[in-house]
Structures are given as C-alpha cells and as structure tokens.
Design an enzyme around this catalytic site. Structure first.
Site, PDB file in Angstrom:
ATOM      1  CE1 TYR A  72      -4.282   1.492   0.799  1.00  0.00           C
ATOM      2  CE2 TYR A  72      -2.609   3.185   1.846  1.00  0.00           C
ATOM      3  CZ  TYR A  72      -3.701   2.909   1.273  1.00  0.00           C
ATOM      4  OH  TYR A  72      -4.552   3.728   1.357  1.00  0.00           O
ATOM      5  CG  PHE A 124      -7.463  15.966 -24.941  1.00  0.00           C
ATOM      6  CD1 PHE A 124      -7.716  15.749 -26.105  1.00  0.00           C
ATOM      7  CD2 PHE A 124      -8.522  15.289 -23.521  1.00  0.00           C
ATOM      8  CE1 PHE A 124      -8.438  14.632 -26.446  1.00  0.00           C
ATOM      9  CE2 PHE A 124      -8.780  14.483 -23.569  1.00  0.00           C
ATOM     10  CZ  PHE A 124      -8.659  13.773 -25.612  1.00  0.00           C
ATOM     11  CG  ASP A 125     -12.353  15.677 -24.834  1.00  0.00           C
ATOM     12  OD1 ASP A 125     -11.039  15.514 -25.638  1.00  0.00           O
ATOM     13  OD2 ASP A 125     -13.473  15.105 -25.074  1.00  0.00           O
ATOM     14  CG  ASP A 215      -2.209  17.054 -21.532  1.00  0.00           C
ATOM     15  OD1 ASP A 215      -1.645  16.457 -21.475  1.00  0.00           O
ATOM     16  OD2 ASP A 215      -3.365  17.712 -22.037  1.00  0.00           O
ATOM     17  CB  ALA A 217      -0.854  12.252 -23.244  1.00  0.00           C
ATOM     18  CE  LYS A 258      -3.696  10.143 -24.716  1.00  0.00           C
ATOM     19  NZ  LYS A 258      -5.224  10.279 -23.733  1.00  0.00           N
ATOM     20  CG  HIS A 450     -17.217  13.712 -26.697  1.00  0.00           C
ATOM     21  ND1 HIS A 450     -17.101  14.212 -26.473  1.00  0.00           N
ATOM     22  CD2 HIS A 450     -15.972  12.339 -27.523  1.00  0.00           C
ATOM     23  CE1 HIS A 450     -15.994  13.977 -25.313  1.00  0.00           C
ATOM     24  NE2 HIS A 450     -15.690  13.473 -26.309  1.00  0.00           N
TER      25      HIS A 450
HETATM   26  N1  F0G Z   1      -4.589  15.358 -22.804  1.00  0.00           N
HETATM   27  C1  F0G Z   1      -3.634  14.813 -23.864  1.00  0.00           C
HETATM   28  C2  F0G Z   1      -3.547  15.637 -24.846  1.00  0.00           C
HETATM   29  C3  F0G Z   1      -5.210  13.540 -24.219  1.00  0.00           C
HETATM   30  O1  F0G Z   1      -5.499  12.924 -24.965  1.00  0.00           O
HETATM   31  C4  F0G Z   1      -5.666  12.511 -23.728  1.00  0.00           C
HETATM   32  C5  F0G Z   1      -6.622  11.872 -23.734  1.00  0.00           C
HETATM   33  C6  F0G Z   1      -6.196  13.663 -22.261  1.00  0.00           C
HETATM   34  C7  F0G Z   1      -5.410  14.598 -21.789  1.00  0.00           C
HETATM   35  C8  F0G Z   1      -6.894  12.419 -20.632  1.00  0.00           C
HETATM   36  O2  F0G Z   1      -6.233  11.250 -20.794  1.00  0.00           O
HETATM   37  O3  F0G Z   1      -7.718   9.499 -21.158  1.00  0.00           O
HETATM   38  O4  F0G Z   1      -5.959   8.741 -19.916  1.00  0.00           O
HETATM   39  O5  F0G Z   1      -7.495  10.570 -18.752  1.00  0.00           O
HETATM   40  N2  F0G Z   1      -7.055  11.132 -24.829  1.00  0.00           N
HETATM   41  C9  F0G Z   1      -7.880  10.082 -25.933  1.00  0.00           C
HETATM   42  C10 F0G Z   1      -7.357  10.923 -26.911  1.00  0.00           C
HETATM   43  C11 F0G Z   1      -8.920  10.295 -24.947  1.00  0.00           C
HETATM   44  O6  F0G Z   1      -8.182   9.946 -27.464  1.00  0.00           O
HETATM   45  O7  F0G Z   1      -6.818  11.595 -27.308  1.00  0.00           O
HETATM   46  P1  F0G Z   1      -6.920  10.099 -20.543  1.00  0.00           P
END
Ligand code: F0G
Length: 458
Positions: A72, A124-125, A215, A217, A258, A450
């Site tokens: 843990y 990102f969304d 960010d 990823a 990613k 979406h």
């Molecule tokens: N930032 C970016 C640039 C992303 O592309 C994503 C996720 C996230 C943050 C959020 O990360 O999914 O681990 O919570 N992108 C995926 C996509 C879902 O299909 O582009 P997460």
C-alpha cells in the site's frame, strides 16, 4: 538497392479480429444510436477510436508486471516510477494517478478557481472540461496556420505568442493560474510544438510571473518531430530533447496510456514542493495514497519501463512511419486530411469531403458512421459533438474544423490493416455525393456529451 524500412520489433502474441457483413454493421450502428463509443469491440474490425491505452506492451514491460510490488505504501514499484520520471523529465516530485484526466482533476483542484482564465494551445477536451467544470475559461492561442489543413507548417501545435501576450496583458494576473501547453497538440491533429516556441513561452511566462504546465500525453512524439524537423536537434537523442523540452516547464500532467505505452496510468510531476504537498491532499481524496494513486504496483513497473522504451528513437520511428504510411495512401486517393501527418493519427478533413452537409447535422460524425458501415473501421469525431455547448449560452459551438480522427494504436496493427483503412475510406469518398443527410441529437449529457450522445438519422 537501399533496404526498405521495417518495424523495430517482431510479434510474440496475437489477438484475433473478425470481419462482419454490411447488414450486421448497419444494424449494430443503429442499435448503438449512431454513437461509435456504444459499439462492442467485437463489432469492430479495425479499431482506430483511440491510441490511448490500446498499445501493445513489450516483453520487457510484461516481465516488469511480474515484479510489481503491491504494498500500500512505499512500494518498490513507486520508487521505480519515481526514478524513471526524474531521469526522463527532471522533476523531483510526482504523484501517480489512474489516468490523465485524474491528473488534471487533482492538479486543477489546487490551481483553478471560478472566473480564472487558462491560455494554451487547443486544450484537449478533458483538460477543457476540468477547467470549465470549475467555471473557468480555456483560451485557445494556437497559431492560425493550424486551422488550414492543406498548409504544410512543421509546428502546427505552436502557440501564437501575440495571442498569448494579449491574454496575459488583458486579464488580471491573479486570474491566470498557469499556461498549459499540450505536446503534441492532439486537438490540432497530433501536431508538434517547436523547441523554439517552448523556449519563447517560458520566457514570456517568466516575464508575467506565470507557471507553465505541459499536458504531456504524447511528449515523445513531439520530441521525435523536433529531432526530424528542427535545426540543431538532428543529432540529439530523443531523451536529450525531452530533457530540454521539460526544462521549460514547471510541472506536467501525463496520460501514460499514450507515450508510456501502458493500458492504464497517469501522473503529475513538478519541481515545487509546496505544490506537491497541496496536490497530495487531493490525490489522497480522489486517487489513492501518494505512493500508488490509483495504480497497481505492476502497472507502475510497466509504466517505468514504457517511459524508457517510448523515448527510444526506433520505437517512435516505427510508429510515426506507420501513421505516415496511411497518410501516403490517402494522399494517393486525393482524400483531404490535416497536413503534415501528425504523430498519433490521421485527421480527415470531413468538411472538405462533405461540403454540402449542414454543420448542424454533424459532418465528421456522419463520415465516421459511413466508414464504419463500409468496413467495420471505427474512428472518432473531433468536431461539433466534441466541441460541446458553450457553458454559459448553452449554444452549440461549431469548431473551425470538422475532423474524423483515425488514431493508430502503438505496435498493434500492420500496414496491411492500414491498406484496408485507406481503401475503405476511398470507397466512402467516391460515394460522397450520395451522402446528403446527417444526424440529430436525441440525448446528450450536460458536459463532454460526445461519449454518451444518442443520435437519430435525419
Ligand atoms: N491530454 C491529452 C492531450 C489527451 O489526448 C488525453 C486523452 C488526455 C489528456 C486525458 O487522458 O484519457 O488518460 O484521462 N486522450 C485520449 C484520446 C482519450 O483518445 O485522444 P486520459
């Protein structure tokens, strides 16, 4: 004769996939309320919905899974991850989280307040969602060139420094908690930010006393493009480029699904001890204790190994050359998409393919449904559905571009699969004049609609 290029790996384990008939797919997509997220994976032949968490781990990652320490607190897996993060990004402090949006949730709980403004390059969304959920505003400062899909600009993820400075000058300083830079920029097409731009953002941030957060990823794909395109970086290793990139940021949020090539995981990393302590409180509340934060020990081990492999040139070259291969096939057929090809996906320009379909009928979604019906290939809409409604006026937001994104999972499909995708899209493209009707919404969620939207054919 020069030897042709081939993948930097061979395959040890396979997973069967199945074709279906057009009649089956027409029935399934109708049952799914024309939302591609609602399809079962066995109803999909080639799944390009996302490259997130869908990659194939290496034998070395799987061997690390067996060594996971599930204690843990203070697990050796935590320390393995900590040391990988320190080595690759140079941050002293880090918190594991279960994925990228969880990292955003924890960090923004500390930093973002109602009425704040967060400038960046096409957020990102989920990032935008976490900002807007806190009644703050995300301001897009991406360069205008990113919105012309035919224009060959090498860094379409770049921030327009004039736009950024306008925000920094016009908004009261206490209302701007940080600048967020997405590397590569997913929303503009997996497009890189140049080192020169990252450096300039740092300089401007210092001038205005602002934090810069990445960010991250797809940070390694960004580094690959810097190596291939930016003068002075051609002889540097990916790891050297990554180290320089992150020397210009105060903190990072990471979706490890990613570029760390794991199926689940994320983290926050930073230099500042006080920020670490503040974020730890929210991490414990939302994610888990600070040495596991929603991840199993075995997953932290695989992540640490994945960060190392994901920043090897050969891994990135194999990956991005496959995206370029698909782009080349589409180019042969005259299909319009965001150029140059991005790091993780092809962003098909749906507005150019269906110019007569009204934007109220969801252009990119319509194209995505047609491609699914044609060959069982699943992409994702990056258009009006994703852009959602304005949080204040509740009006639909119509983005400048309507994309159908074909995201390619890492180390999963072969170029034969890419050929199927290209020909299927060509068949839809050839029939484009017959696609005159789109869709209307019958159900939508109040935020990030979406994922769960339900549609009806017009
Ligand atoms: N930032 C970016 C640039 C992303 O592309 C994503 C996720 C996230 C943050 C959020 O990360 O999914 O681990 O919570 N992108 C995926 C996509 C879902 O299909 O582009 P997460």
């Amino acid at each position: 004769m020069n030897l042709p290029f081939a993948e930097s790996y061979k395959i040890k384990m396979v997973e069967p996939i199945k074709r279906s008939t057009r009649e089956e797919r027409e029935r399934w997509i109708k049952e799914a309320k024309y939302n591609l997220f609602n399809l079962r994976s066995d109803q999909v032949y080639i799944d390009l919905l996302t490259d997130s968490g869908t990659g194939a781990m290496s034998d070395r990652q799987w061997s690390q899974m067996m060594l996971g320490d599930e204690s843990y607190a203070g697990a050796s897996s935590y320390f393995k991850m900590k040391s990988a993060i320190q080595k690759i990004f140079g941050y002293e402090y880090f918190l594991p989280t279960h994925q990228g949006r969880a990292a955003e949730n924890v960090l923004f709980s500390v930093l973002v307040k109602e009425g704040d403004v967060v400038p960046g390059n096409s957020h990102f969304d989920t990032t935008k969602g976490h900002i807007e959920y806190r009644k703050a505003k995300a301001v897009d400062c991406t360069i205008d060139e990113a919105f012309d899909t035919e224009l060959l600009h090498p860094y379409k993820g770049n921030v327009d420094l004039n736009k950024l400075e306008t925000v920094l000058k016009s908004v009261p300083s206490e209302k701007i908690p940080f600048i967020i830079i997405t590397v590569t920029c997913n929303s503009s097409g997996g497009q890189p930010v140049s080192m020169e731009n990252l450096k300039a953002i740092r300089k401007m941030a210092d001038q205005y006393g602002k934090m810069v957060i990445y960010d991250a990823a797809r940070f390694a794909e960004n580094a690959y493009f810097i190596k291939m395109r930016e003068k002075g970086y051609e002889n540097k290793t990916i790891k050297e480029i990554v180290a320089e990139m992150f020397s210009y940021a105060d903190a990072m949020t990471m979706s490890s699904k990613k570029d760390a090539i794991v199926n689940m995981g994320g983290f926050i990393a930073m230099h500042n001890e006080e920020l670490f302590h503040k974020a730890s409180v929210f991490n414990i509340m939302f994610e888990g204790y600070i040495t596991y934060g929603g991840m199993s020990g075995r997953d932290m081990n695989a992540l640490a190994q994945g960060l190392d492999e994901g920043t090897e040139f050969e891994t990135l070259e194999t990956r991005i050359k496959q995206v370029e291969y698909l782009g080349g096939r589409l180019e042969e057929f005259g299909i319009p998409f965001q150029k140059p090809v991005g790091g993780h996906a092809i962003f098909v320009d749906a507005k150019k393919i269906l110019p007569n379909l009204p934007k109220e009928q969801f252009i990119a979604q319509t194209l995505g449904i047609e491609l699914y019906i044609e060959a069982g290939i699943r992409g994702v809409e990056i258009g009006t559905l994703l852009a959602d409604r304005d949080p204040v006026s509740r009006e639909n937001r119509y983005p400048a571009l309507e994309f159908l994104r074909l995201a390619i999972p890492r180390r999963v499909y072969t170029n034969n699969h890419m050929d199927v995708v290209a020909v299927a899209l060509k068949n839809v493209f050839d029939k484009r004049a017959e696609i005159t009707k789109g869709y209307e919404i019958i159900y939508e969620a109040p935020i990030m609609r979406h994922f769960t939207v339900e549609l009806k054919k017009i």
